[in-house]
Scaffold this active site. Structure first.
Site, PDB file in Angstrom:
ATOM      1  N   THR A  13       0.832  -1.209   0.000  1.00  0.00           N
ATOM      2  CA  THR A  13       0.000   0.000   0.000  1.00  0.00           C
ATOM      3  C   THR A  13       0.866   1.258   0.000  1.00  0.00           C
ATOM      4  O   THR A  13       0.537   2.234  -0.677  1.00  0.00           O
ATOM      5  CB  THR A  13      -0.984   0.031   1.181  1.00  0.00           C
ATOM      6  OG1 THR A  13      -0.259  -0.108   2.402  1.00  0.00           O
ATOM      7  CG2 THR A  13      -2.029  -1.076   1.058  1.00  0.00           C
ATOM      8  N   ASN A  14       1.958   1.261   0.742  1.00  0.00           N
ATOM      9  CA  ASN A  14       2.843   2.427   0.721  1.00  0.00           C
ATOM     10  C   ASN A  14       3.535   2.564  -0.629  1.00  0.00           C
ATOM     11  O   ASN A  14       3.678   3.668  -1.147  1.00  0.00           O
ATOM     12  CB  ASN A  14       3.875   2.360   1.855  1.00  0.00           C
ATOM     13  CG  ASN A  14       3.317   2.866   3.155  1.00  0.00           C
ATOM     14  OD1 ASN A  14       2.584   3.837   3.196  1.00  0.00           O
ATOM     15  ND2 ASN A  14       3.670   2.208   4.247  1.00  0.00           N
ATOM     16  N   ASN A 101      13.957   4.485   4.905  1.00  0.00           N
ATOM     17  CA  ASN A 101      12.995   3.504   5.391  1.00  0.00           C
ATOM     18  C   ASN A 101      11.919   4.228   6.194  1.00  0.00           C
ATOM     19  O   ASN A 101      12.185   5.264   6.806  1.00  0.00           O
ATOM     20  CB  ASN A 101      13.712   2.487   6.290  1.00  0.00           C
ATOM     21  CG  ASN A 101      12.776   1.418   6.822  1.00  0.00           C
ATOM     22  OD1 ASN A 101      12.004   0.827   6.096  1.00  0.00           O
ATOM     23  ND2 ASN A 101      12.848   1.176   8.126  1.00  0.00           N
ATOM     24  N   ASP A 144      17.008   0.064  11.939  1.00  0.00           N
ATOM     25  CA  ASP A 144      16.301   1.225  12.493  1.00  0.00           C
ATOM     26  C   ASP A 144      17.180   2.188  13.282  1.00  0.00           C
ATOM     27  O   ASP A 144      16.715   2.863  14.192  1.00  0.00           O
ATOM     28  CB  ASP A 144      15.127   0.759  13.376  1.00  0.00           C
ATOM     29  CG  ASP A 144      14.159  -0.123  12.612  1.00  0.00           C
ATOM     30  OD1 ASP A 144      13.918   0.157  11.426  1.00  0.00           O
ATOM     31  OD2 ASP A 144      13.649  -1.092  13.201  1.00  0.00           O
TER      32      ASP A 144
END
Length: 187
Positions: A13-14, A101, A144
């Site tokens: 979806t992104n 990200n 991250d």
């Protein structure tokens, strides 16, 4: 026109939102979607927008196969949009500060290996957090931990479930991810 390569592992979806955003905002174009999941819905979404896809194995990501395909494209930005594998050092080294990200939490909270999707949303609810949000960051050799480019928070209610948290996060992702990509490409 600037070129974007998107990496995704799931529903996409992104990725689709980014493709659509840049069809309207013509400063860039998503020229390819790469996925490690031959059954990922992102493949169908990309094909619906005539964006070529590359399906690869984890081994192909780690050897030079994927890097060589990326180098042929020569993207201005590599976007990880729900990509679940650790990004390899050989690509990070070739594209410093050109890989970003999106993470569905306010880093450094709820980051690291195994922290993605509903795992994060359940942890946020279990810990009775008052807010959560999204983080868009540069990719480095650690999960991250790259420099944060943008964060946006959303308030949580005591009645929120992991599913309602996921909906709130998805709204933030859909609104802000393409805008931040655009801003980075214009700098």
């Amino acid at each position: 026109m600037k070129k974007i390569v998107v990496f995704a592992s799931g529903s996409g979806t992104n990725a689709e939102n980014i493709i659509q955003y840049f069809k309207k905002n013509k400063i860039a174009k998503v020229v390819s979607v790469f996925t490690n999941n031959a059954a990922a819905k992102v493949i169908e979404r990309a094909k619906n927008h005539q964006v070529p896809t590359e399906i690869f194995s984890k081994n192909e990501l780690l050897d030079r196969n994927v890097l060589q395909k990326i180098q042929k494209i020569a993207p201005d930005l590599i976007v990880l949009a729900g990509f679940l594998l650790k990004f390899p050092d050989n690509i990070i080294e070739k594209y410093p500060n050109k890989i970003i990200n999106i993470h569905p939490a306010l880093l450094p909270n709820y980051g690291g290996k195994g922290m993605y999707g509903m795992h994060i949303h359940r942890a946020v609810v279990d810990n009775k957090e008052k807010e959560t949000g999204i983080s868009i960051h540069f990719v480095n050799e650690h999960y991250d931990e790259g420099a944060i480019i943008f964060q946006k928070s959303v308030a949580l209610e005591s009645t929120d479930t992991a599913e309602t948290v996921a909906e709130k996060i998805h709204e933030l992702e859909q609104k802000y991810f393409p805008e931040i990509i655009s801003r980075l490409l214009e700098e």
